[in-house]
Scaffold this motif. Structure first.
Motif, PDB file in Angstrom:
ATOM      1  N   ASN A 117      -7.213   2.489  28.454  1.00 17.46           N
ATOM      2  CA  ASN A 117      -5.983   2.033  27.817  1.00 17.46           C
ATOM      3  C   ASN A 117      -6.273   1.310  26.505  1.00 17.46           C
ATOM      4  O   ASN A 117      -5.535   1.454  25.526  1.00 17.46           O
ATOM      5  N   SER A 118      -7.356   0.527  26.529  1.00 19.42           N
ATOM      6  CA  SER A 118      -7.724  -0.177  25.288  1.00 19.42           C
ATOM      7  C   SER A 118      -8.062   0.826  24.199  1.00 19.42           C
ATOM      8  O   SER A 118      -7.682   0.653  23.036  1.00 19.42           O
ATOM      9  N   ALA A 119      -8.794   1.887  24.626  1.00 19.48           N
ATOM     10  CA  ALA A 119      -9.142   2.912  23.637  1.00 19.48           C
ATOM     11  C   ALA A 119      -7.892   3.608  23.126  1.00 19.48           C
ATOM     12  O   ALA A 119      -7.751   3.876  21.926  1.00 19.48           O
ATOM     13  N   VAL A 120      -6.971   3.894  24.081  1.00 17.89           N
ATOM     14  CA  VAL A 120      -5.732   4.553  23.666  1.00 17.89           C
ATOM     15  C   VAL A 120      -4.943   3.665  22.724  1.00 17.89           C
ATOM     16  O   VAL A 120      -4.430   4.105  21.687  1.00 17.89           O
ATOM     17  N   VAL A 121      -4.830   2.368  23.119  1.00 19.84           N
ATOM     18  CA  VAL A 121      -4.099   1.438  22.264  1.00 19.84           C
ATOM     19  C   VAL A 121      -4.776   1.314  20.903  1.00 19.84           C
ATOM     20  O   VAL A 121      -4.136   1.313  19.853  1.00 19.84           O
ATOM     21  N   GLY A 122      -6.130   1.208  20.954  1.00 17.26           N
ATOM     22  CA  GLY A 122      -6.857   1.105  19.699  1.00 17.26           C
ATOM     23  C   GLY A 122      -6.673   2.331  18.832  1.00 17.26           C
ATOM     24  O   GLY A 122      -6.446   2.223  17.611  1.00 17.26           O
ATOM     25  N   ASN A 123      -6.736   3.504  19.471  1.00 16.29           N
ATOM     26  CA  ASN A 123      -6.526   4.740  18.708  1.00 16.29           C
ATOM     27  C   ASN A 123      -5.106   4.818  18.158  1.00 16.29           C
ATOM     28  O   ASN A 123      -4.887   5.270  17.025  1.00 16.29           O
ATOM     29  N   ALA A 124      -4.147   4.378  18.997  1.00 11.91           N
ATOM     30  CA  ALA A 124      -2.758   4.409  18.542  1.00 11.91           C
ATOM     31  C   ALA A 124      -2.556   3.458  17.362  1.00 11.91           C
ATOM     32  O   ALA A 124      -1.903   3.805  16.371  1.00 11.91           O
ATOM     33  N   GLN A 125      -3.130   2.254  17.484  1.00  8.12           N
ATOM     34  CA  GLN A 125      -3.003   1.311  16.377  1.00  8.12           C
ATOM     35  C   GLN A 125      -3.675   1.842  15.114  1.00  8.12           C
ATOM     36  O   GLN A 125      -3.131   1.739  14.018  1.00  8.12           O
ATOM     37  N   GLN A 126      -4.855   2.423  15.312  1.00  9.49           N
ATOM     38  CA  GLN A 126      -5.553   2.985  14.161  1.00  9.49           C
ATOM     39  C   GLN A 126      -4.752   4.117  13.533  1.00  9.49           C
ATOM     40  O   GLN A 126      -4.646   4.233  12.304  1.00  9.49           O
ATOM     41  N   GLY A 127      -4.177   4.964  14.430  1.00  8.08           N
ATOM     42  CA  GLY A 127      -3.357   6.061  13.935  1.00  8.08           C
ATOM     43  C   GLY A 127      -2.149   5.573  13.164  1.00  8.08           C
ATOM     44  O   GLY A 127      -1.791   6.117  12.110  1.00  8.08           O
ATOM     45  N   GLN A 128      -1.516   4.515  13.686  1.00  7.50           N
ATOM     46  CA  GLN A 128      -0.349   3.964  12.988  1.00  7.50           C
ATOM     47  C   GLN A 128      -0.732   3.381  11.636  1.00  7.50           C
ATOM     48  O   GLN A 128      -0.011   3.538  10.641  1.00  7.50           O
ATOM     49  N   GLU A 129      -1.882   2.720  11.610  1.00  7.48           N
ATOM     50  CA  GLU A 129      -2.331   2.165  10.336  1.00  7.48           C
ATOM     51  C   GLU A 129      -2.585   3.269   9.312  1.00  7.48           C
ATOM     52  O   GLU A 129      -2.209   3.144   8.135  1.00  7.48           O
ATOM     53  N   VAL A 130      -3.224   4.353   9.780  1.00  6.19           N
ATOM     54  CA  VAL A 130      -3.458   5.478   8.867  1.00  6.19           C
ATOM     55  C   VAL A 130      -2.136   6.089   8.414  1.00  6.19           C
ATOM     56  O   VAL A 130      -1.956   6.466   7.245  1.00  6.19           O
ATOM     57  N   ALA A 131      -1.173   6.196   9.345  1.00  2.00           N
ATOM     58  CA  ALA A 131       0.133   6.770   9.008  1.00  2.00           C
ATOM     59  C   ALA A 131       0.869   5.894   7.993  1.00  2.00           C
ATOM     60  O   ALA A 131       1.452   6.402   7.023  1.00  2.00           O
ATOM     61  N   TYR A 132       0.845   4.576   8.215  1.00  2.00           N
ATOM     62  CA  TYR A 132       1.490   3.692   7.257  1.00  2.00           C
ATOM     63  C   TYR A 132       0.827   3.788   5.889  1.00  2.00           C
ATOM     64  O   TYR A 132       1.505   3.769   4.830  1.00  2.00           O
ATOM     65  N   ALA A 133      -0.492   3.907   5.912  1.00  2.00           N
ATOM     66  CA  ALA A 133      -1.209   4.044   4.638  1.00  2.00           C
ATOM     67  C   ALA A 133      -0.803   5.336   3.925  1.00  2.00           C
ATOM     68  O   ALA A 133      -0.645   5.356   2.684  1.00  2.00           O
ATOM     69  N   PHE A 134      -0.609   6.409   4.733  1.00  2.00           N
ATOM     70  CA  PHE A 134      -0.197   7.687   4.154  1.00  2.00           C
ATOM     71  C   PHE A 134       1.186   7.560   3.511  1.00  2.00           C
ATOM     72  O   PHE A 134       1.413   7.981   2.358  1.00  2.00           O
ATOM     73  N   ILE A 135       2.145   6.978   4.230  1.00  2.00           N
ATOM     74  CA  ILE A 135       3.508   6.820   3.702  1.00  2.00           C
ATOM     75  C   ILE A 135       3.505   5.938   2.454  1.00  2.00           C
ATOM     76  O   ILE A 135       4.182   6.240   1.439  1.00  2.00           O
ATOM     77  N   ASN A 136       2.756   4.845   2.511  1.00  2.00           N
ATOM     78  CA  ASN A 136       2.707   3.961   1.338  1.00  2.00           C
ATOM     79  C   ASN A 136       2.115   4.685   0.126  1.00  2.00           C
ATOM     80  O   ASN A 136       2.557   4.492  -1.022  1.00  2.00           O
ATOM     81  N   ARG A 137       1.110   5.545   0.405  1.00  2.00           N
ATOM     82  CA  ARG A 137       0.516   6.290  -0.709  1.00  2.00           C
ATOM     83  C   ARG A 137       1.512   7.286  -1.294  1.00  2.00           C
ATOM     84  O   ARG A 137       1.610   7.468  -2.526  1.00  2.00           O
ATOM     85  N   VAL A 138       2.250   7.938  -0.394  1.00  2.19           N
ATOM     86  CA  VAL A 138       3.274   8.887  -0.869  1.00  2.19           C
ATOM     87  C   VAL A 138       4.318   8.151  -1.704  1.00  2.19           C
ATOM     88  O   VAL A 138       4.718   8.610  -2.804  1.00  2.19           O
ATOM     89  N   ARG A 139       4.767   7.012  -1.223  1.00  2.95           N
ATOM     90  CA  ARG A 139       5.774   6.243  -1.976  1.00  2.95           C
ATOM     91  C   ARG A 139       5.228   5.832  -3.345  1.00  2.95           C
ATOM     92  O   ARG A 139       5.932   5.893  -4.357  1.00  2.95           O
ATOM     93  N   ARG A 140       3.971   5.385  -3.334  1.00  4.97           N
ATOM     94  CA  ARG A 140       3.406   4.944  -4.601  1.00  4.97           C
ATOM     95  C   ARG A 140       3.293   6.099  -5.601  1.00  4.97           C
ATOM     96  O   ARG A 140       3.628   5.964  -6.803  1.00  4.97           O
ATOM     97  N   GLU A 141       2.841   7.272  -5.092  1.00  9.22           N
ATOM     98  CA  GLU A 141       2.697   8.421  -5.992  1.00  9.22           C
ATOM     99  C   GLU A 141       4.063   8.908  -6.506  1.00  9.22           C
ATOM    100  O   GLU A 141       4.213   9.287  -7.676  1.00  9.22           O
ATOM    101  N   VAL A 142       5.052   8.916  -5.582  1.00  5.02           N
ATOM    102  CA  VAL A 142       6.405   9.327  -5.992  1.00  5.02           C
ATOM    103  C   VAL A 142       6.983   8.324  -6.985  1.00  5.02           C
ATOM    104  O   VAL A 142       7.628   8.688  -7.990  1.00  5.02           O
ATOM    105  N   GLU A 143       6.755   7.028  -6.707  1.00  4.52           N
ATOM    106  CA  GLU A 143       7.278   5.997  -7.605  1.00  4.52           C
ATOM    107  C   GLU A 143       6.646   6.118  -8.993  1.00  4.52           C
ATOM    108  O   GLU A 143       7.330   5.949 -10.025  1.00  4.52           O
ATOM    109  N   GLU A 144       5.332   6.447  -9.029  1.00  6.40           N
ATOM    110  CA  GLU A 144       4.675   6.622 -10.320  1.00  6.40           C
ATOM    111  C   GLU A 144       5.208   7.857 -11.068  1.00  6.40           C
ATOM    112  O   GLU A 144       5.245   7.879 -12.310  1.00  6.40           O
ATOM    113  N   ALA A 145       5.630   8.899 -10.281  1.00 10.95           N
ATOM    114  CA  ALA A 145       6.152  10.116 -10.915  1.00 10.95           C
ATOM    115  C   ALA A 145       7.644  10.023 -11.243  1.00 10.95           C
ATOM    116  O   ALA A 145       8.194  10.913 -11.935  1.00 10.95           O
TER     117      ALA A 145
END
Length: 225
Positions: A117-145
């Protein structure tokens, strides 16, 4: 005849030798019947006494044998009791060992479950962090364009639905909420098209890539969310 004592005197005259005579005396000892019976009785009494002694010895031996048998049975009973007690103690130890083994197995399963469960939670948290980073990057690139029209009204918000392909290529962008100004709406769509493709999508865990192939971007003056 009882107590008969006979003395027989015989006078023998022999014709051999004239005028000669020889006297012989034959003595018979007395015959006592009671004496013979007493001796026979004493012998029988002695024999009976000997038999009685033998019987007493046999009785003593039999009593000794009985005691030995009783003691042997008692020892056997004690041995059987000891064996039963040992068997019960052995069975109890086996039950205790089985209980301990079951408890240890349960503890290990619980530990594995917690670790999993810890691994699952850790993977889920890591996945969410990567997903948030992806969305923030998309927003930043769109905002720059994004080139917002100079005469765009303040406090107007446009919302754009974005659909991506498996590699992050833009499949489509559409206005889901108009700002009320066509130029602003159009500039938002152009900003998304200019910033695409979003190849960072492939950096997400496989299970999250499909979830983030569709998302909305909210455009407001000076900010993209």
């Amino acid at each position: 005849m009882k107590n008969v004592s006979m003395v027989v005197a015989c006078v023998l005259a022999s014709a051999v030798g004239a005028g000669a005579s020889t006297y012989g005396v034959l003595s018979f000892l007395p015959w006592n019947e009671d004496s013979e019976i007493s001796q026979s009785h004493a012998t029988e009494v002695e024999r009976l006494r000997h038999v009685e002694q033998e019987l007493e010895q046999a009785h003593h031996d039999l009593e000794t044998l009985r005691q030995e048998v009783a003691e042997s049975r008692a020892r056997n009973d004690i041995s059987e009791t000891v064996r039963q007690r040992q068997a019960e103690e052995h069975a109890q130890r086996q039950r205790e060992v089985a209980t301990l083994q079951a408890a240890e197995a349960a503890r290990q399963r619980l530990g594995h479950a917690i670790a999993g469960n810890s691994a699952v939670v850790g993977n889920a948290q890591q996945g969410q962090e990567v997903a948030y980073a992806f969305i923030n990057r998309v927003r930043r690139e769109v905002e720059e364009a994004w080139v917002m029209p100079a005469d765009a009204p303040n406090h107007q918000v446009a919302e754009v639905a974005v659909r991506l392909g498996p590699s992050g290529e833009l499949f489509g962008a559409s206005i889901t909420r108009s700002s009320g100004d066509q130029a602003t709406d159009r500039s938002a769509l152009l900003a998304v098209e200019a910033a695409a493709p979003f190849s960072e999508l492939q950096e997400l865990p496989v299970g999250l890539q499909r979830d983030y192939r569709q998302f909305n971007l909210r455009f407001s003056p000076g900010d993209v969310r």
